[in-house]
Design a protein around this motif. Structure first.
Motif, PDB file in Angstrom:
ATOM      1  N   ASN A  32       0.877  -1.208  -0.018  1.00 19.00           N
ATOM      2  CA  ASN A  32       0.126  -0.098  -0.004  1.00 19.00           C
ATOM      3  C   ASN A  32       0.790   1.451   0.155  1.00 19.00           C
ATOM      4  O   ASN A  32       1.162   1.756   1.083  1.00 19.00           O
ATOM      5  N   SER A  35      -0.366   4.765   2.059  1.00 22.86           N
ATOM      6  CA  SER A  35      -0.730   4.228   3.315  1.00 22.86           C
ATOM      7  C   SER A  35      -0.723   5.765   4.158  1.00 22.86           C
ATOM      8  O   SER A  35      -1.458   6.004   5.193  1.00 22.86           O
ATOM      9  N   TYR A  39      -6.180   8.126   4.493  1.00 24.38           N
ATOM     10  CA  TYR A  39      -7.036   7.107   4.254  1.00 24.38           C
ATOM     11  C   TYR A  39      -7.673   6.908   3.024  1.00 24.38           C
ATOM     12  O   TYR A  39      -8.867   6.631   2.742  1.00 24.38           O
ATOM     13  N   GLY A  40      -7.123   7.179   1.881  1.00 24.27           N
ATOM     14  CA  GLY A  40      -7.709   7.038   0.525  1.00 24.27           C
ATOM     15  C   GLY A  40      -6.749   6.431  -0.533  1.00 24.27           C
ATOM     16  O   GLY A  40      -5.265   6.494  -0.351  1.00 24.27           O
ATOM     17  N   GLU A  44      -4.976   2.702  -7.424  1.00 22.48           N
ATOM     18  CA  GLU A  44      -5.242   1.374  -7.182  1.00 22.48           C
ATOM     19  C   GLU A  44      -4.307   0.484  -7.820  1.00 22.48           C
ATOM     20  O   GLU A  44      -4.354  -0.867  -7.462  1.00 22.48           O
ATOM     21  N   TYR A  51      -7.161  -2.420   0.618  1.00 24.35           N
ATOM     22  CA  TYR A  51      -8.738  -2.304   0.665  1.00 24.35           C
ATOM     23  C   TYR A  51      -9.021  -0.829   1.073  1.00 24.35           C
ATOM     24  O   TYR A  51      -9.747  -0.072   0.450  1.00 24.35           O
ATOM     25  N   VAL A  52      -8.475  -0.207   2.139  1.00 25.05           N
ATOM     26  CA  VAL A  52      -8.713   1.066   2.760  1.00 25.05           C
ATOM     27  C   VAL A  52      -7.358   1.669   2.816  1.00 25.05           C
ATOM     28  O   VAL A  52      -6.248   1.050   2.613  1.00 25.05           O
ATOM     29  N   GLY A  53      -7.318   2.906   3.300  1.00 25.79           N
ATOM     30  CA  GLY A  53      -5.985   3.537   3.562  1.00 25.79           C
ATOM     31  C   GLY A  53      -5.017   3.170   4.685  1.00 25.79           C
ATOM     32  O   GLY A  53      -3.867   3.202   4.475  1.00 25.79           O
ATOM     33  N   TYR A  57      -5.820  -1.790   9.146  1.00 25.38           N
ATOM     34  CA  TYR A  57      -7.247  -2.084   8.732  1.00 25.38           C
ATOM     35  C   TYR A  57      -6.966  -3.208   7.685  1.00 25.38           C
ATOM     36  O   TYR A  57      -7.710  -4.136   7.506  1.00 25.38           O
ATOM     37  N   ASN A  58      -6.077  -3.014   6.754  1.00 21.92           N
ATOM     38  CA  ASN A  58      -5.754  -3.882   5.841  1.00 21.92           C
ATOM     39  C   ASN A  58      -5.288  -5.001   6.106  1.00 21.92           C
ATOM     40  O   ASN A  58      -5.672  -6.237   5.518  1.00 21.92           O
TER      41      ASN A  58
END
Length: 109
Positions: A32, A35, A39-40, A44, A51-53, A57-58
């Motif tokens: 990522n 990161s 958070y965007g 991609e 999946y998220v920033g 969480y990823n």
């Protein structure tokens, strides 16, 4: 063993390998590059298993998905083993039944 049973066991073993491979890929491959951005995901195409920033969480999402793939792989493996064992028991039972019939016909003669 019948050809369809051999095919089914082979497909279950192949599914096991594929599911385990996908699960390990979810755990080990993560990229990522954005990161630190708010958070965007800006691009991609560069993100892998993101999946998220936020990185945390990823990692949680990937760990949950990897667990699901491991469960699917384990279920496929156990199903293949169960089919093999059930087929072996059925073959032994049939063999014993045929031997009993042959023994009883020999005694009658």
């Amino acid at each position: 063993m019948k050809n369809s049973l051999v095919f089914t066991i082979s497909m279950l073993l192949l599914a096991c390998v594929v599911f385990l491979g996908i699960g390990f890929q979810k755990l080990t491959v993560y990229e990522n590059p954005y990161s630190d951005d708010e958070y965007g995901l800006a691009d991609e195409e560069d993100a892998v298993n993101a999946y998220v920033g936020g990185d945390a969480y990823n990692y949680m999402i990937n760990a949950s998905q990897a667990t699901a793939y491991f469960v699917l792989g384990g279920f496929s493996l156990l199903s293949a083993i169960a089919l093999f064992i059930l087929n072996s028991v059925q073959m032994i039972t049939r063999k014993n039944a045929v031997e009993k019939i042959n023994d009883s016909t020999i005694d009658d003669v």
